[in-house]
Enzyme design. Structure first.
Site, PDB file in Angstrom:
ATOM      1  N   ASN A 141       0.847  -1.202   0.000  1.00 55.97           N
ATOM      2  CA  ASN A 141       0.000   0.000   0.000  1.00 55.97           C
ATOM      3  C   ASN A 141       0.880   1.249   0.000  1.00 55.97           C
ATOM      4  O   ASN A 141       2.101   1.151   0.023  1.00 55.97           O
ATOM      5  CB  ASN A 141      -0.969  -0.027   1.188  1.00 55.97           C
ATOM      6  CG  ASN A 141      -0.239  -0.027   2.512  1.00 55.97           C
ATOM      7  OD1 ASN A 141       0.451   0.923   2.862  1.00 55.97           O
ATOM      8  ND2 ASN A 141      -0.357  -1.125   3.244  1.00 55.97           N
ATOM      9  N   LYS A 163     -11.467  -2.652  18.789  1.00 52.47           N
ATOM     10  CA  LYS A 163     -10.092  -3.104  18.991  1.00 52.47           C
ATOM     11  C   LYS A 163      -9.594  -2.833  20.415  1.00 52.47           C
ATOM     12  O   LYS A 163      -8.433  -3.026  20.719  1.00 52.47           O
ATOM     13  CB  LYS A 163      -9.168  -2.432  17.964  1.00 52.47           C
ATOM     14  CG  LYS A 163      -9.540  -2.763  16.505  1.00 52.47           C
ATOM     15  CD  LYS A 163      -8.432  -2.432  15.523  1.00 52.47           C
ATOM     16  CE  LYS A 163      -8.823  -2.808  14.108  1.00 52.47           C
ATOM     17  NZ  LYS A 163      -7.697  -2.933  13.199  1.00 52.47           N
TER      18      LYS A 163
HETATM   19  O1  C5P Z   1      -8.846  -1.931  10.691  1.00 56.20           O
HETATM   20  P1  C5P Z   1      -7.797  -0.943  10.302  1.00 56.20           P
HETATM   21  O2  C5P Z   1      -6.701  -1.545   9.470  1.00 56.20           O
HETATM   22  O3  C5P Z   1      -8.320   0.315   9.672  1.00 56.20           O
HETATM   23  O4  C5P Z   1      -7.191  -0.485  11.697  1.00 56.20           O
HETATM   24  C1  C5P Z   1      -6.176   0.399  11.777  1.00 56.20           C
HETATM   25  C2  C5P Z   1      -5.383   0.197  13.034  1.00 56.20           C
HETATM   26  O5  C5P Z   1      -5.154  -1.189  13.287  1.00 56.20           O
HETATM   27  C3  C5P Z   1      -3.998   0.790  12.889  1.00 56.20           C
HETATM   28  O6  C5P Z   1      -3.586   1.208  14.158  1.00 56.20           O
HETATM   29  C4  C5P Z   1      -3.172  -0.381  12.371  1.00 56.20           C
HETATM   30  O7  C5P Z   1      -1.799  -0.223  12.642  1.00 56.20           O
HETATM   31  C5  C5P Z   1      -3.788  -1.530  13.128  1.00 56.20           C
HETATM   32  N1  C5P Z   1      -3.745  -2.823  12.422  1.00 56.20           N
HETATM   33  C6  C5P Z   1      -2.948  -3.848  12.911  1.00 56.20           C
HETATM   34  N2  C5P Z   1      -2.922  -5.059  12.286  1.00 56.20           N
HETATM   35  C7  C5P Z   1      -3.652  -5.278  11.182  1.00 56.20           C
HETATM   36  C8  C5P Z   1      -4.456  -4.259  10.661  1.00 56.20           C
HETATM   37  C9  C5P Z   1      -4.475  -3.039  11.304  1.00 56.20           C
HETATM   38  O8  C5P Z   1      -2.261  -3.642  13.918  1.00 56.20           O
HETATM   39  N3  C5P Z   1      -3.598  -6.454  10.596  1.00 56.20           N
END
Ligand code: C5P
Length: 404
Positions: free
Chosen positions: A212, A344
């Protein structure tokens, strides 16, 4: 909270040749009253307006003036001073010093020090109002702002030349207040902060991956801010083109799984976990061992499988550090951010809108921060200052949680 942010901070005060140089004496006193350790660097022109002895007496340390003086360089040379400084403050800053800084000159001690330093720079201009409005001066200010220098003032009013207008040095108290708002307080000494940054790359075959647009800039800026707060910092980074900040322990990873494993390895002695990384939500289910040939197929269906959610693994674990998540959204920022905060089990979430030149791979950003009892909006600012402001809020919330 910001009132005490200058406590124990090492400030190099640069004084240049303006009539307002006499205010530097008061400024040294005010900085020291707030707990800052101050070293003064003067240009030769500044010495025409105020004596080095005055500033030496008030700061309690010899004043540095000469770049090419063996004795002065032996005491605390410009490179040592450049590394020593938590902040460099130039007050008053003349139009000429501003022009020389903007063009990267390093032909006197102060400009050499600035060009050799990674420390943040704050500049309080002082000059005649026509000089301030001059197009070249304004271009130089824009240039320095784009290099993340903070410009404090100038104020408007009576000028020493008898004219009225914008260009007066801010009053010493106002300079100290403005600086205190920029500085991250040194309140994480003895604490360990773990930060994830950048993208992850999920391999499809030995040469291709799903990735990304995250540049890692915000995560790296958060690592700098945490180090400025006095914390021990572990920065677990996906593939980025950024150099490792001073006093930061960097661990490089590629995939979400590797990032997860490194976070878990470091989480036991972690006080604050800041999840800045744009972790891939899915990875190819199967890794092709050889490069996929294009002539073999006219369609290439990829089956994706979810990656582990790192931040949820931390909040669902036995050890509970203070956890800050990030949310990059293209729509309904607040709704999605608040949902992630709960789902979360985060202590705080910093959300921003991405897409069309916003958020990823740019130097500026804006953030909306939410926690259970409140929220705060940070307007568009360079990522390194935004990171400092966010770190200051994190420290405030962390201490509030710690004491409840
Ligand atoms: O669900 P989303 O990806 O939008 O959530 C963002 C948050 O979750 C960020 O803090 C990102 O670093 C963390 N994240 C993570 N592991 C993942 C996906 C997101 O720690 N696999």
């Amino acid at each position: 909270m910001n009132e005490n942010s200058l406590q124990d901070k090492k400030v190099v005060l640069g004084v240049t040749g303006s009539i307002a140089a006499y205010k530097a004496a008061d400024l040294v006193r005010r900085l020291r009253e707030k707990g800052a350790d101050v070293r003064v660097v003067m240009t030769k022109a500044a010495c025409e307006f105020i004596t080095p002895l005055t500033l030496q007496t008030l700061s309690g340390h010899p004043v540095a003036i000469e770049l090419l003086d063996a004795d002065q360089e032996a005491a605390m040379g410009h490179i040592k001073l450049a590394r020593w400084a938590d902040w460099i403050l130039i007050a008053p800053a003349t139009a000429d010093t501003i022009a020389r800084l903007a063009s990267g000159r390093a032909d006197d001690l102060l400009t050499a020090l600035c060009s050799a330093s990674e420390s943040p720079l704050a500049i309080a201009p002082a000059m005649n109002n026509k000089m301030w409005q001059n197009e070249s001066t304004q271009n130089n200010i824009r240039q320095l702002r784009s290099q993340s220098a903070q410009i404090l003032g100038p104020a408007s009013g009576d000028q020493a030349c008898g004219e009225q207008g914008e260009g007066r040095l801010l009053e010493p108290n106002d300079i100290v207040s403005a600086l205190a708002l920029l500085v991250v307080p040194a309140r994480l000494q003895g604490k360990h902060v773990v930060i994830t940054a950048g993208p992850t790359y999920e391999p499809i075959d030995p040469v291709r991956f799903i990735g990304n647009r995250s540049s890692g800039k915000m995560g790296f800026a958060m690592a700098v801010a945490a180090a400025e707060a006095g914390a021990g910092v572990t920065l677990i980074s996906g593939p980025v083109h950024l150099s490792t900040p001073t006093n930061v322990n960097r661990v490089d990873v590629e995939t979400a799984q590797q990032m997860h494993d490194e976070v878990i390895k470091h989480i036991d002695n972690c006080d604050l976990f800041i999840a800045c990384a744009a972790v891939a939500d899915f990875r190819p289910q199967q890794l092709e061992l050889n490069k996929i040939k294009k002539m073999e197929k006219d369609q290439l269906p990829l089956i994706l499988t979810p990656t582990l959610d790192i931040v949820s693994a931390v909040t669902g674990g036995d050890k509970q550090p203070f956890v800050v998540g990030f949310a990059a959204e293209t729509t309904s920022v607040e709704t999605y951010a608040k949902d992630k905060l709960k789902r979360k089990k985060l202590d705080m979430i910093a959300a921003n809108q991405v897409g069309e030149g916003r958020g990823f791979a740019v130097d500026e950003n804006e953030l909306q921060v939410f926690w259970a009892e409140g929220s705060k909006m940070f307007p568009m600012a360079p990522k390194n200052q935004l990171a400092r402001d966010l770190m200051t809020l994190i420290i405030e919330r962390y201490n509030a949680k710690d004491t409840t």
